[in-house]
Design a protein around this motif. Structure first.
Motif, PDB file in Angstrom:
ATOM      1  N   PHE A   1       0.825  -1.197   0.000  1.00 59.69           N
ATOM      2  CA  PHE A   1       0.000   0.000   0.000  1.00 59.69           C
ATOM      3  C   PHE A   1       0.865   1.255   0.000  1.00 59.69           C
ATOM      4  CE2 PHE A   1      -4.532  -0.700   0.210  1.00 59.69           C
ATOM      5  CZ  PHE A   1      -4.630  -2.049   0.428  1.00 59.69           C
TER       6      PHE A   1
ATOM      7  N   PHE B   1       2.639   1.639  -3.451  1.00 60.92           N
ATOM      8  CA  PHE B   1       1.717   1.942  -4.541  1.00 60.92           C
ATOM      9  C   PHE B   1       1.290   3.393  -4.507  1.00 60.92           C
ATOM     10  CE2 PHE B   1      -0.535   0.083  -7.930  1.00 60.92           C
ATOM     11  CZ  PHE B   1      -1.763   0.704  -8.044  1.00 60.92           C
TER      12      PHE B   1
ATOM     13  N   TRP C   1       1.404   8.548  -7.097  1.00 62.09           N
ATOM     14  CA  TRP C   1       0.187   8.078  -7.759  1.00 62.09           C
ATOM     15  C   TRP C   1      -0.458   9.184  -8.576  1.00 62.09           C
ATOM     16  CZ3 TRP C   1      -2.783   4.201  -9.170  1.00 62.09           C
ATOM     17  CH2 TRP C   1      -4.133   4.420  -9.396  1.00 62.09           C
TER      18      TRP C   1
ATOM     19  N   PHE D   1       0.424   4.562 -14.688  1.00 61.62           N
ATOM     20  CA  PHE D   1       1.273   3.772 -13.801  1.00 61.62           C
ATOM     21  C   PHE D   1       2.690   4.298 -13.872  1.00 61.62           C
ATOM     22  CE2 PHE D   1      -1.709   1.171 -12.193  1.00 61.62           C
ATOM     23  CZ  PHE D   1      -1.392  -0.164 -11.990  1.00 61.62           C
TER      24      PHE D   1
ATOM     25  N   LEU E   1       4.356  -7.739  -6.396  1.00 61.56           N
ATOM     26  CA  LEU E   1       3.241  -8.653  -6.180  1.00 61.56           C
ATOM     27  C   LEU E   1       3.442  -9.952  -6.953  1.00 61.56           C
ATOM     28  CD1 LEU E   1       0.098  -6.383  -6.249  1.00 61.56           C
ATOM     29  CD2 LEU E   1       0.774  -7.920  -4.438  1.00 61.56           C
TER      30      LEU E   1
ATOM     31  N   LEU F   1      -3.808  -6.173  -6.731  1.00 64.09           N
ATOM     32  CA  LEU F   1      -3.545  -4.982  -7.538  1.00 64.09           C
ATOM     33  C   LEU F   1      -4.816  -4.166  -7.678  1.00 64.09           C
ATOM     34  CD1 LEU F   1      -0.997  -4.030  -8.790  1.00 64.09           C
ATOM     35  CD2 LEU F   1      -1.564  -5.235 -10.866  1.00 64.09           C
TER      36      LEU F   1
ATOM     37  N   ILE G   1      -7.309  -4.120  -5.570  1.00 60.36           N
ATOM     38  CA  ILE G   1      -7.616  -3.496  -4.277  1.00 60.36           C
ATOM     39  C   ILE G   1      -6.777  -2.235  -4.095  1.00 60.36           C
ATOM     40  CG2 ILE G   1      -7.490  -3.795  -1.779  1.00 60.36           C
ATOM     41  CD1 ILE G   1      -8.094  -6.662  -2.103  1.00 60.36           C
ATOM     42  N   LEU G   2      -5.488  -2.332  -4.491  1.00 60.23           N
ATOM     43  CA  LEU G   2      -4.627  -1.156  -4.361  1.00 60.23           C
ATOM     44  C   LEU G   2      -5.175  -0.004  -5.183  1.00 60.23           C
ATOM     45  CD1 LEU G   2      -1.118  -2.821  -4.547  1.00 60.23           C
ATOM     46  CD2 LEU G   2      -2.063  -1.600  -2.628  1.00 60.23           C
ATOM     47  N   MET G   3      -5.622  -0.323  -6.401  1.00 53.47           N
ATOM     48  CA  MET G   3      -6.140   0.754  -7.243  1.00 53.47           C
ATOM     49  C   MET G   3      -7.414   1.348  -6.660  1.00 53.47           C
ATOM     50  SD  MET G   3      -5.346  -0.799 -10.996  1.00 53.47           S
ATOM     51  CE  MET G   3      -5.992   0.515 -11.964  1.00 53.47           C
TER      52      MET G   3
ATOM     53  N   TRP H   1      -8.158   1.505  -3.536  1.00 51.18           N
ATOM     54  CA  TRP H   1      -7.788   2.313  -2.380  1.00 51.18           C
ATOM     55  C   TRP H   1      -7.266   3.673  -2.817  1.00 51.18           C
ATOM     56  CZ3 TRP H   1      -2.673   3.380  -0.259  1.00 51.18           C
ATOM     57  CH2 TRP H   1      -2.724   3.973   1.002  1.00 51.18           C
TER      58      TRP H   1
END
Lengths: 493, 598, 106
Positions: free
Chosen positions: A396, A399, A403, A408, A419, B179, B181-183, B185
């Protein structure tokens, strides 16, 4: 109390070398040190970001040498990790055929050095304690190891010495780059100086690179990782537990304690490089691990691979990612110690760790199978174990960095690859578990006996700690997050 | 008490698993008893919560960093989750009791029941979770317990490999899921379902992003519910004990994917492309699995492929934007599929673990209760009125007819195939003459196994009627009901059954042999080939690179280089004293030159 | 008049002869003697400097001559030790030829 935790193992080591009964003294020292760590944990004041239990002795005023120790959230959990793994390692060592006293003394020296390094607030002793651990490692691998032990011992010692040397160079340059009025070895003073902008930005970049390479070598950052697999494969199990579980974390701790708060501009500049290298750790080393045919080599490479995740958390430079990195450091130390301990037991009984020669062992060693299964699933990040909570926070946190909706960038791609690394680690870990413990049991292993009741205690200790922080990670986050917040806000100024 | 009651549903099975693992492993009967009691307590609590709508659950913070990240652990208690809780714990309870009989002689009973309790904990966690992270945690735990249970007889290579395959394949799905879920969030700033729903609606205009996000979240369901292309683990999972196949791989875990899709339907419905993709993947899975099932000879494999096919229907319904239809089919499917598996288990155990249908035959006379209950399940599965399967499948077909003609055509064809392979199975196993000794000498199962069958048979019969189902689920609304769809469905049913009876009556071996279908479209071979040429190759290359280029090359090179330089420099030491003295003098002269004249 | 330069030339010649002896002679005793010759050449030049470079008060700077005494003492001690080593070496190797004493090879 902190001093007690540092010097109890060292004192015990000295006592053993002059003739005290090796196993009993070592065990007593380990238990006492663990108790000390628990007391520290209980008496720790939450919510503050600064150091507690600080003691300071001046050794030489002209050279500004002061022996200062203390703990904050980050060092507390590292000390806790060190004491738990020490206890497990000492318990697992059992009786040694030759030079038992020296063996236990070396183990305890490593332990004391690790605790000292984590608890030091003075830069000089921080480095010195780490160096203290190098020679006992050399002896442990070279004398009591297995396989190609002498070559492995030489390789790890010289490689780590070179890494430490680069680190030393970086530290010296760091010290020199601070204007004379602000110079000190005390980390707290250095942090204050850095937050007031006393370290010039363009000096920070080369220094950070040196520190990154130096600390990175100590942590087996790609491409400075090749010392690790052979060394861990040849080392006796307690040494592998201590080194992979605790000593490796020293480099990461150093990055968090020194490099990020003191050199934020340098950290920002080299972020992309760090991300590329850590992806090398995760993906490239992950693939290499899949190709391994022996359990000890696989575990060695897998420990290198997991360092990549911790680096990702550190590189994300956010409180979430860094706290996750700290939790994963703690969790990984415990899980890899568990796996190495059981691998050592296997080697003791079967004499081989080649996958094709093992198989079906869970039938004759059910407890070992269960415990190894716990270790395997903890490593691959099954929820319920602390590793998952750490990895979750790292993902988290990473990522989040940079952002932008609909695109991306570096960190998002890095998180994606990391991942995928989880899938890779699942493949090799489960394959190892299946080849070792499941399947058809061959004739030669039908006589093996399981892990005895005495050795079940350290196993349960390690698994218990993993489950405890896996179910309730907030108890860990509560301790570490304020410290990390202090560092990051200081460096952001 | 009110606040903790919902938590008991979860915690009692967890406690049971812990107690069995730590303390009572040696006493197998006690372990089994603990596990059964735990699941019954869960069931009772679920019913209580179902009855009293106003109970709220306590919440605690799992990870919380102020201002940055909050993951609470809380329970969501709307009608959907209450229903699912009752369903899962109810079917779970039935299967626990059945397991007492099925696993009576097994050595690893304690291990089995501990894992079963842990599974109940994890599955109920999925159903009751109130945020994505908590869902993911229990999602993974369900995968773990499935691994343990598939590999229950771990000393058999096939079981060990099947367990690995299951876990790794679902992990690949979880990769996409995480992935996604991350997006989510990052886009909405929260992981709680309650908070995401309103915030998602503000995200218009980023259509590619929303599509990618929806598809990634769908990835998790693809893995867990074994949709194409991650379906390969489910048939192999039949290596586990049959009650496990019933519970995990028919009624609950595989349904978790569908449940998740329904729970976060708003994410998928945000993108039309994603909905289309979901619907087609469901359809492809349904028809592909049905085709494969027509040529399989292991009773459990046929049922496994049938599960795949029905899951395809459910996913199709989600893709056609009707959660109600999907959940309705999930609901009825849980009953009749569990029933079918348990009945199959009854046959298997009474035939001393024979699973090949061509070794059975004539069992209608020898295992009467099993025969009747199996018939009920089969009829429900093929969608024969008035059994429950008819209503739920019809709802989906009506939906497809209304919204997407090609999908309707394929779905109808699948219904035909379903009837064909189910009746094929039924005829071969229960009619004709026994084809082997074990079939000839078989007897009916003990009551501890037949009673659960009867219970499930009742549910499979009456579960589809509106008066029953309405209490649990919102039923799909049928707009403009034509008689066409049910008529077509019944026609397909009759044609399929007729063909099967005609082909397979009184046969000793299979007259039809389609290699492509028998070999499951060669998916396993293809995946092995793919893995070999990507992962294994890369792994070997990387290992070579690491061992010989980085290690022997760079590191070894620098060490050998140092040795070399040392060897060169060593040549200076010739042992000639006067030579040394000469060099010494030379050095002094040079020093003087530099000191004095520069 | 004999000037400073003459003394220095003599000293230089003596030093070179001594240096050449150390480099080129094979007998260890001759080498030691050449070493002594070099030391004494240095002594000569020191004394010459002391005698010809007068200080500000018109008197020679006697530091150099005192230094010569030091050198003589040290030379004597060094010869004592050197000859002792030579005797021990001879007892071990039965030769004083430098070509035969080369065990410090690589």
């Amino acid at each position: 109390m902190v001093l007690f935790a540092i010097f109890c193992p060292i004192l015990a080591a000295i006592l053993i070398m002059v003739g005290a009964p090796a196993r009993k003294t070592a065990l007593a020292a380990a238990i006492l040190t663990f108790a000390a760590a628990l007391i520290l944990l209980a008496s720790f004041g939450h919510g503050q970001g600064n150091f507690q239990h600080v003691t300071s002795f001046t050794i030489s005023p002209e050279w500004r040498l002061r022996f200062t120790t203390g703990i904050d959230g980050l060092s507390l959990v590292m000390v806790l990790l060190a004491t738990i793994v020490t206890l497990a390692a000492v318990w697992f060592a059992g009786t040694i055929e030759r030079y038992e006293n020296s063996f236990y003394a070396c183990l305890l020296f490593i332990s004391g050095a690790a605790i000292g390094a984590f608890a030091s607030i003075d830069l000089f002793f921080f480095y010195a304690f780490h160096e203290l651990a190098l020679i006992p490692t050399f002896l442990l691998i070279g004398i009591w190891g297995s396989g190609n032990r002498v070559a492995a011992a030489w390789k790890i010692t010289i490689y780590l010495a070179v890494g430490s040397f680069i680190l030393l160079l970086g530290l010296i340059l760091l010290y020199q780059s601070i204007p004379p009025g602000w110079r000190s070895f005390d980390i707290r003073a250095l942090t204050v100086a850095a937050s007031l902008g006393q370290i010039p930005a363009d000096a920070q970049r080369p220094i950070y690179l040196l520190l990154l390479i130096g600390f990175g070598t100590l942590v087996s950052l790609f491409p400075f990782h090749t010392w690790a697999p052979e060394a861990y494969a040849s080392a006796p199990a307690p040494a592998a537990m201590l080194h992979a579980g605790v000593l490796k974390k020293f480099g990461l701790y150093g990055l968090l304690r020194l490099a990020i708060p003191l050199l934020p501009e340098g950290a920002r500049y080299w972020t992309t490089l760090l991300v590329v290298l850590l992806l090398g750790n995760i993906i490239y080393i992950g693939l290499v691990t899949i190709a391994q045919k022996r359990l000890d080599w696989m575990l060695g490479y897998s420990s290198v691979m997991h360092m990549g995740y911790i680096f990702l958390g550190i590189a994300s430079a956010g409180i979430l990612g860094v706290t996750g990195a700290a939790l994963l450091m703690f969790a990984h130390g415990l899980s890899i110690a568990l796996l190495f301990a059981l691998a050592g037991e296997l080697r003791r009984r079967t004499g081989t760790l080649v996958f094709d020669e093992l198989g079906g062992l869970a039938k004759v060693m059910p407890f070992a199978g269960l415990a190894f299964g716990f270790g395997v699933f903890a490593s691959i990040g099954l929820p319920g174990f602390a590793n998952f909570a750490g990895e979750l926070m790292i993902f988290f946190g990473a990522f989040k960095n940079g952002w932008e909706m609909g695109a991306f960038h570096t960190f998002q791609i890095a998180t994606l690859l990391a991942l995928w690394g989880v899938v890779i680690s699942t493949v090799y870990m489960l394959r190892a578990y299946r080849k070792t413990f499941m399947g058809i049991l061959s004739e030669q292993w039908k006589q093996l006996f399981d892990v005895g009741p005495a050795l079940r205690v350290p196993v349960m200790l390690l698994v218990g700690a993993l489950l405890c922080y896996g179910f309730f990670p907030q108890s860990f986050v509560r301790v570490v997050a304020p410290t990390v917040r202090t560092y990051l806000t200081a460096s952001r100024r | 008490m009110n606040f903790m009651l919902p938590w008991f549903i979860l915690l009692v099975p967890l406690f049971s698993a812990a107690v069995i693992t730590l303390f009572t492993r040696r006493w197998k009967a006690l372990s089994s008893a603990i596990s059964v009691v735990a699941v019954l307590v869960s069931f009772i609590c679920s019913c209580l919560i179902f009855a009293h709508q106003s109970i709220r659950a306590a919440e605690f913070t799992w990870i919380g960093i102020d201002g940055v990240f909050q993951v609470p652990f809380g329970l969501t208690l709307d009608q959907l989750s209450r229903t699912m809780a009752v369903l899962v714990s109810g079917v779970g309870a039935v299967i626990h009791i059945y397991s007492l009989g099925y696993m009576r002689d097994d050595e690893g009973r304690s291990r089995y029941f501990a894992a079963l309790s842990l599974f109940m904990f994890a599955m109920l966690g999925i159903v009751l979770a109130n945020n994505f992270v908590m869902l993911f945690i229990f999602w993974e735990l369900v995968g773990f317990t499935s691994y343990v249970l598939i590999g229950h007889w771990f000393y058999r290579d096939a079981a060990a490999d099947a367990a690995n395959k299951a876990f790794i394949t679902t992990r690949i799905g979880d990769f996409g899921f995480m992935l996604g879920i991350l997006m989510v969030w990052m886009a909405t700033g929260s992981v709680l379902f309650a908070e995401i729903t309103p915030r998602m609606s503000t995200l218009t205009g980023h259509s590619i992003f929303l599509t990618v996000l929806a598809l990634l979240v769908f990835c998790g369901a693809v893995g867990k519910s074994a949709q194409f292309p991650l379906h390969v683990w489910l048939p192999d999972a039949m290596e586990g004990p049959t009650p496990i196949s019933a519970l995990i791989h028919a009624a609950t875990m595989v349904a978790a994917g569908v449940y998740m899709l329904v729970r976060v339907a708003f994410i998928i419905q945000a993108s039309q492309t994603a909905l289309l993709v979901v619907a087609w993947i469901g359809t492809i899975t349904a028809v592909m699995a049905a085709l494969i099932a027509t040529q399989q000879n292991d009773i459990k494999r046929i049922l496994a492929y049938s599960t795949l096919s029905q899951l395809g229907y459910m996913v199709m319904a989600v893709g056609l934007a009707s959660n109600e239809a999907a959940m309705f089919h999930l609901f009825t499917h849980a009953f009749f599929k569990a029933l079918l598996f348990l009945a199959a288990g009854s046959i298997i155990v009474m035939l001393h673990h024979e699973q090949n249908i061509w070794s059975m035959g004539g069992l209608s006379r020898r295992l009467p209760i099993t025969f009747v209950t199996f018939a009920v399940g089969a009829l429900a599965l093929i969608g024969c009125p008035p059994f429950s399967g008819f209503f739920s499948k019809d709802a989906i077909l009506a939906l497809a007819y209304e919204r997407n003609a090609p999908i309707f055509a394929v779905a109808l064809f699948t219904a035909f195939l379903t009837a064909f392979y189910v009746i094929r199975l039924f005829v071969i196993v229960f009619f004709g003459n026994p084809r082997s000794d074990v079939a000839r000498e078989s007897r009916e199962s003990p009551p501890v196994m037949t009673v659960p069958l009867i219970v499930l048979a009742f549910l499979a019969t009456f579960g589809g009627f509106a008066f029953f189902a309405r209490n649990f689920l919102p039923l799909p609304v049928e707009k403009g009901v034509t008689i066409l769809v049910p008529a077509l469905a019944i026609v397909a049913l009759i044609v399929g059954s007729g063909l099967a009876i005609a082909l397979y009556r009184n046969r000793a071996a299979d007259p039809v042999n389609i290699e492509l279908l028998r070999r499951k479209f060669y998916f396993d071979e293809f995946y092995s080939w793919l893995i070999n040429w990507t992962q294994e190759l890369l792994a070997r290359v990387s290992a070579f690179l690491d061992r010989w280029i980085i290690d022997a090359g760079a590191v070894g090179g620098s060490s050998r280089g140092t040795w070399g330089v040392g060897a060169l420099l060593r040549l200076v030491q010739v042992g000639n004293l006067q030579g040394y003295a000469f060099l010494f003098g030379l050095g002094v002269i040079v020093l003087i030159y530099f000191a004095v004249f520069r | 008049m004999i000037t400073l330069g003459d003394y220095l030339i003599v000293s230089g010649i003596l030093f070179s002869i001594g240096f050449a002896g150390v480099m080129l002679r094979r007998n260890l005793i001759i080498v030691l003697m050449s070493l002594e010759l070099m030391l004494n050449a240095a002594n000569l030049s020191l004394v010459a400097f002391s005698r010809f470079r007068l200080g500000p008060s018109g008197l020679p700077n006697y530091n150099a001559q005192v230094f010569v005494f030091f050198i003589i003492t040290v030379a004597a001690a060094e010869v004592a030790v050197g000859l002792a080593i030579l005797v021990a070496l001879f007892r071990a190797r039965h030769t004083t030829d430098l070509k035969d004493i080369s065990s410090l090879k690589f």
